[in-house]
Design an enzyme around this catalytic site. Sequence first.
Site, PDB file in Angstrom:
ATOM      1  N   CYS A   9       5.078-110.693  54.042  1.00 36.49           N
ATOM      2  CA  CYS A   9       4.376-111.832  54.645  1.00 36.49           C
ATOM      3  C   CYS A   9       5.406-112.732  55.325  1.00 36.49           C
ATOM      4  O   CYS A   9       6.605-112.602  55.066  1.00 36.49           O
ATOM      5  CB  CYS A   9       3.575-112.602  53.594  1.00 36.49           C
ATOM      6  N   PRO A  10       4.983-113.652  56.189  1.00 36.58           N
ATOM      7  CA  PRO A  10       5.940-114.466  56.938  1.00 36.58           C
ATOM      8  C   PRO A  10       6.930-115.235  56.066  1.00 36.58           C
ATOM      9  O   PRO A  10       8.116-115.300  56.369  1.00 36.58           O
ATOM     10  CB  PRO A  10       5.040-115.421  57.733  1.00 36.58           C
TER      11      PRO A  10
END
Length: 467
Positions: A9-10
């Site tokens: 995920c970011p």
Amino acid sequence: MKLLAITSCPNGIAHTYMAAEKLAKAAEKMGHEIKVETQGSIGVENELTPEDIQSADGVIIAADKQVDKSRFYGKRVLEASVTDGIRKPEELIAKFERNEVPVYGKPQSDTLKTIEEVKTERKQKQSPIYRNLMNGVSYMIPFVVIGGLLIALSLAIGGEPTDKGLVIPKGSIWNDILNVGAASFTFMVPILSGFIAMSIADRPGLAPGMIGGYIAANGSFYGSEAGAGFIGGIIAGFLAGYIAKWIKSIPVPKIVQPIMPILVIPLFSSILVAVIFIFILGQPIAGIMEWLTSWLNSMQGASKVILAMILGAMIAFDMGGPVNKVAFLFGSAMIAEGNVHIMGAIAVAICIPPLGLGLATLLNKSKFTEEEREAGKAALAMGLVGITEGAIPFAARDPLRVIPSIMIGSMVGSVIAMLSGVTDHVPHGGPIVAVFQAVEHVPMFFVSIIIGMVVTALLVNAIKKPV
């Protein structure tokens, strides 16, 4: 089957590991073997080996940032968002059981798909603009965190009160630490731009992206006292990325091909980005940034309340998803612009959903299953360290009741924080940031959190039905 997976995920914190856990449990339940590589903020863990890939029946990539797929050529590869890895792990694995996953690198004509499958696949894939932007954000965040913490610590420990606020004496060790923190901030925009460009054009985009980001942040290139800030950095990153990608697509003689990625593409991309930014884009974007910063600093009363409500609602709405990240990026960028009140409100909103839902499970156990009560304990722990994703298990089960409750709680907490002058010098939230002395007006910071979590807990218990 023997399956492999990559989750990322970011931010590389919560979603990455939650998706890995859900996929592992689903595979075990469905009678399959799976190995999951996590690409989190700490780096790659449980890395997939060539032997793993060779013997695998398929690969699931549950990610909201760019993942290198070249090592999976010839394997069945299913791409999905990290949220699908958390919420729909059985559905992803079932596609391999039904032989619905295409072979990576195989021509489209060799893989038969129904119209519905194509629609589903497109729906699962996130916007490339969002994916590229979040790739830049994920690499930028550590620089902002380090810079903010060092500045906050130097002011808190080495600062001396004067009529102009805290001032650090010249020549002291804390003044050096302050300068190191400021240096970390200077990397923010170039790193953001560079990794946006790299996400678009791979490694040839990195250098022109970082150069474009540096030009965007340094107004002296185009006659502006203020730089173009994070908005300029985002534009420079996309500009550099697509220019580099375009140059990559130009056919060249074989003798030139070896130097294309290390010399030709970076050189010409950097020149084009520099020319466009210095002579066309720089000053207008810098003007927008100056206006935005001035407008935010001038906000009083009702306008502050509206801004805090919008940011609080965005943070809670999808608990670490795209809407949350837009608000978070805005607050992070404003730290570098000197407006730390924005991040103060966001820091409160970040932790209210998990803390509020954890509190709700303690106040009224009859409204929650045994599994949800256990999730409530985890949510309380995650809320203390500012991980909004701790609310996801509750929202996934009952979105129509949970999401409005956490949005209202975060909005209330954000408004109180904004009006009481709470500030945050690092792009993170929850009580943990107060421990690192990154927060000013600490009592009101905690008051804002407590009121917000109580509002969330009371609301969700009022509208939830007993199990």
